[in-house]
Motif scaffolding. Structure first.
Motif, PDB file in Angstrom:
ATOM      1  N   GLY A 320       3.471   3.204   0.619  1.00 32.71           N
ATOM      2  CA  GLY A 320       2.043   3.463   0.724  1.00 32.71           C
ATOM      3  C   GLY A 320       1.241   2.856  -0.409  1.00 32.71           C
ATOM      4  O   GLY A 320       0.022   2.663  -0.282  1.00 32.71           O
ATOM      5  N   ALA A 321       1.911   2.542  -1.531  1.00 31.85           N
ATOM      6  CA  ALA A 321       1.205   1.908  -2.640  1.00 31.85           C
ATOM      7  C   ALA A 321       0.639   0.553  -2.217  1.00 31.85           C
ATOM      8  O   ALA A 321      -0.337   0.068  -2.791  1.00 31.85           O
ATOM      9  CB  ALA A 321       2.148   1.733  -3.837  1.00 31.85           C
ATOM     10  N   ALA A 322       1.259  -0.043  -1.215  1.00 30.40           N
ATOM     11  CA  ALA A 322       0.751  -1.330  -0.724  1.00 30.40           C
ATOM     12  C   ALA A 322      -0.648  -1.192  -0.147  1.00 30.40           C
ATOM     13  O   ALA A 322      -1.424  -2.163  -0.144  1.00 30.40           O
ATOM     14  CB  ALA A 322       1.704  -1.885   0.335  1.00 30.40           C
ATOM     15  N   ALA A 323      -0.984   0.010   0.322  1.00 28.02           N
ATOM     16  CA  ALA A 323      -2.311   0.213   0.924  1.00 28.02           C
ATOM     17  C   ALA A 323      -3.420  -0.010  -0.093  1.00 28.02           C
ATOM     18  O   ALA A 323      -4.524  -0.451   0.255  1.00 28.02           O
ATOM     19  CB  ALA A 323      -2.406   1.630   1.498  1.00 28.02           C
ATOM     20  N   LEU A 324      -3.149   0.259  -1.373  1.00 31.19           N
ATOM     21  CA  LEU A 324      -4.173   0.133  -2.401  1.00 31.19           C
ATOM     22  C   LEU A 324      -4.450  -1.326  -2.771  1.00 31.19           C
ATOM     23  O   LEU A 324      -5.365  -1.601  -3.535  1.00 31.19           O
ATOM     24  CB  LEU A 324      -3.760   0.920  -3.653  1.00 31.19           C
TER      25      LEU A 324
END
Length: 805
Positions: A320-324
């Motif tokens: 989910g860090a990729a979403a940032l």
């Protein structure tokens, strides 16, 4: 203090009352009194849903340590509320379950519920604190209270071993996390999580950023049992089943998950965060499920299952860090990983809590958890079997249960990483869906083992301690409620979409959510024929085949060297540390006080002498010196005479009298120098010391007249002269070399003004140095209690010996 703060502290207040309930109302199970609190807290926190539903927050604060700028800020947003509801909701069910699991006649219920309430309050403090220092305080309290809960049956060696292991590893992680917190405060000049999040872009370029990231993750990984720190969790299963159902499915092990989720807005822009969190999580997911299959204890299966499921959630937070790394919500497919992490967090608490309670029922009614002894329990325990099927099938990711939905979302998050064009994921990203798929196969296998090796197959009454039967209704209520939630959230997943999941996910990625904007959360069973569906079909097909042929390939686990394990490394390291410290301590602890004094004095001479030499403090200023009078000369002569008398006296009584004379003469110096308080103190000390010396030496044998006199020792002379010289130089230097302004002027100016006292010495001791005096009194009180305890034990031992005679 607000009502929100009171809610956090209420478990601690209830813990104070528990012993009174236990002793005063023995006829009623103590759990019934305790149950009231988590139910009230759960009801109270549900009242925040209308606020957090639209990404609103509630903040209440008061000063805790104003001098350091530390405030206890209680902060409720979607993420904190989700965890608060899990802590109090699952806590209510666990307390209800424990009432029927723990006998009020046989168990120390006051200890159990005090520890449980301490843990509940500590977890609420962790998830509702905005200040990192208060979060750390509660974080360490979870380690202490979980240690007490795991060691509840402290008469069992394995319980003590498991408690110690969990304490050592989680406290190590906690201390590392504290280092990360201090680095964050240095970088951002604040302990507030929200203020640090607002500075995220600036913090990412700071030289200390990577060190803070690693230290924070050490704390999260140790608490949430990630590889290689997972080894404490299986041994913690020695705790009573209600503890396992609470700590190791819904609360303590989720603390690390919470920390990663809460601090993601600060660190997730870094590629290090993505790779460390994602890679450690996905490998832990695979490793935990792989090792769960070889377990023969039902709790052991669930322990490694928990390790695996925690890794699954951790990998989703990493993905989910990729979403940032995208500027908006539109077409930001990586938000799905964050939503999946939140959804599976809820699902795991429901199906794993019910399964732990099933294990407790099986153990309670059969006397064993060994699957090699179990089998054929379906006809005896049909309700327990139904709960086990629902929980295990959900854990395996089978429809129509909630675990199927979050497992599909997990596959989606892993598959999407392959298409990400940052962090070299076009190549290394393939490992994420591959490990996710293989780990899911083993998850399917151990889920089937849990159900069918326990409830189907041949019934073996000769291997059971007692004849099995269905559990009492009271013990079934809690797992039935959790099983109903598993089905309900599976059939109607969107009940939680905008009440719990969306607000929690928005709190993890706040930079992507504009004020008044909501994440799109729509969970359905059917998405068509997708890669994720094909992966699920493959898991089921391969899983069934491997389960049916389990006896043919299970021996492959024996190929792994038994001594080359992380547990062996831990045991060896602990043993080596104990032996090393024992050897080192034995080398200098020889039992002679004079030897210890030599160590102290040599260290004293070396450190102070070196410090004065390097700081240039060896100066003598003869100005402003008071003249030396006849009285001082006479007193010095008396002191010297007393000292030489002690050295050459042949009688202990003479030495004691000479020592007292030296002390009383020093008190006369205080009188001459106009310090009556010190003089009185010295007189009291000398009087008590002489009396104690006489009392002690009265019981010693008399000195032998023919005893050989102790010879001259040059080393003792050198040390004595060294101590005397250093002390004299320090005294002279303190007058001659003022390295900083004396504090005396502050006391003179503020003694009466600030403390309304005219006796400066008393005011300094009671007001200005109040904590110092309090701690000194505490030390004396602890020493007194210790002496009292030793005396009581000795008297009890003598009484027991007298009874035997």
């Amino acid at each position: 203090m607000s009502l929100l703060h009171l809610a956090i502290f209420s478990p601690f207040l209830m813990a104070i009352l528990v012993p009174f309930f236990y002793k005063g109302l023995r006829s009623i199970h103590t759990g019934w009194f305790v149950l009231i609190l988590p139910i009230l807290l759960f009801t109270y926190f549900i009242g925040f849903l209308p606020v957090t539903r639209n990404n609103g927050t509630v903040e209440k604060s008061f000063d805790w340590i104003p001098s350091l700028g530390i405030r206890f800020t209680a902060y409720v947003d979607g993420l904190g509320l989700l965890f608060a509801l899990l802590i109090t909701g699952i806590g209510s069910l666990v307390v209800l379950y424990s009432i029927f699991y723990l006998s009020k006649e046989k168990e120390r219920l006051h200890n159990f519920y005090v520890y449980l309430l301490l843990f509940m309050g500590a977890m609420l403090g962790v998830v509702l604190s905005d200040n990192l220092i208060t979060l750390y305080m509660f974080w360490e309290l979870t380690s202490i209270s979980s240690f007490l809960l795991i060691a509840y049956w402290y008469d069992r060696e394995r319980s003590r071993y498991g408690a110690l292991k969990s304490m050592l590893l989680t406290v190590f992680g906690g201390l590392s996390m504290l280092g990360g917190i201090l680095l964050l405060s240095i970088m951002g000049d604040t302990f507030s999580i929200r203020e640090l999040i607002s500075q995220a872009s600036e913090l990412n370029g700071h030289p200390l950023f990577l060190f803070a990231l690693i230290l924070i993750l050490l704390g999260a990984f140790t608490k949430s049992a990630q590889f290689p720190f997972y080894i404490w969790l299986p041994d913690a299963m020695e705790a009573p089943t209600p503890v396992s159902a609470y700590l190791h499915s819904a609360t303590m092990v989720k603390a690390g998950i919470y920390l990663v989720a809460r601090l993601s807005p600060i660190f997730a822009f870094s590629s290090y965060w993505f790779w460390i969190v994602g890679a450690v999580g996905i490998f832990t997911m695979f490793w935990g499920s792989f090792n769960a299959v070889k377990q023969t204890d039902l709790k052991g299966i669930l322990a490694f299952s928990t390790v695996s499921q925690l890794g699954l959630i951790m990998s989703l937070l990493g993905a989910g860090a990729a979403a940032l790394h995208f500027d908006a919500l539109n077409d930001n497919i990586y938000i799905a990983a964050v939503i999946a992490a939140v959804f599976h967090l809820i699902n795991h608490a429901t199906f794993k809590g019910s399964l732990f309670m099933v294990v407790g029922i099986v153990d309670h009614e059969t006397g064993t958890r060994d699957i090699r002894k179990l089998g054929g329990l379906l006809s005896f325990m049909p309700i327990t079997f139904s709960i086990a099927v629902i929980g295990a099938f959900s854990m395996a990711g089978l429809p129509p249960f909630n675990g199927f939905l979050s497992k599909e979302m997990f596959f989606t998050g892993m598959v999407q990483l392959v298409d990400l064009n940052i962090f070299n994921l076009q190549t290394w990203g393939m490992f994420f869906p591959i490990l996710a798929w293989i780990g899911s196969i083993f998850t399917f296998i151990y889920s089937m083992m849990f159900v069918f090796k326990t409830f189907s197959g041949k019934y073996q009454p000769e291997k059971l301690d007692k004849k099995p039967h269905e559990a009492p209704v009271g013990m079934l209520i809690s797992p039935i409620i959790l099983a109903v939630l598993v089905v309900l959230f599976g059939l109607f997943p969107n009940l939680l979409s905008y009440s719990l999941i969306q607000p929690a996910a928005a709190a993890i990625i706040p930079s992507l959510v504009e004020p008044g904007e909501l994440l799109s959360v729509h969970i359905v069973h059917w998405h068509g024929v997708t890669t994720e569906l094909l992966m699920t079909i493959g898991v089921i097909a391969v899983g069934i085949l491997m389960y049916l042929t389990l006896s043919k390939w299970i021996k492959l686990y024996t190929l792994f060297p038994g001594k080359v394990t992380l547990n062996t490394l831990y045991d060896t390291s602990l043993y080596a540390a104990e032996r090393g410290s024992y050897t080192f301590t034995k080398a200098y602890m020889n039992g002679f006080i004079r030897t210890y004094l030599v160590y102290i004095f040599v260290f004293f001479i070396g450190i102070l002498g070196f410090t004065m030499w390097t700081e240039g403090a060896l100066k003598i200023d003869k100005s402003n010196l008071a003249p030396i009078g006849v009285y001082e000369i006479v007193l010095v002569i008396i002191i010297l005479a007393g000292i030489f008398t002690i050295l050459f006296a042949k009688s202990r009584l003479t030495s004691i009298i000479a020592l007292g004379a030296v002390g009383y003469t020093v008190s006369l110096f205080f009188v001459i120098f106009r310090a009556p308080d010190l003089a009185l103190t010295q007189l009291v000390i000398e009087t008590v010391s002489v009396a104690l010396f006489l009392l002690c030496f009265y019981h010693l044998p008399k000195l032998n007249r023919h005893e050989e006199r102790m010879g001259f020792k040059l080393g003792n002379l050198i040390i004595s002269l060294g101590v005397g010289t250093v002390i004299a130089l320090m005294a002279i230097s303190s007058h001659s070399n003022k390295m900083f302004e004396s504090i005396a002027s502050y006391y003179v100016a503020n003694t009466y003004k600030e403390a309304a006292g005219k006796n400066m010495v008393n005011v300094i001791l009671v007001d200005f140095r109040g904590f110092d005096t309090l701690f000194e009194i505490s030390v004396l009180a602890i020493a007194g209690l210790g002496i009292f305890g030793l005396i009581k034990l000795r008297l009890a031992k003598k009484g027991g010996e007298a009874d035997e005679n």
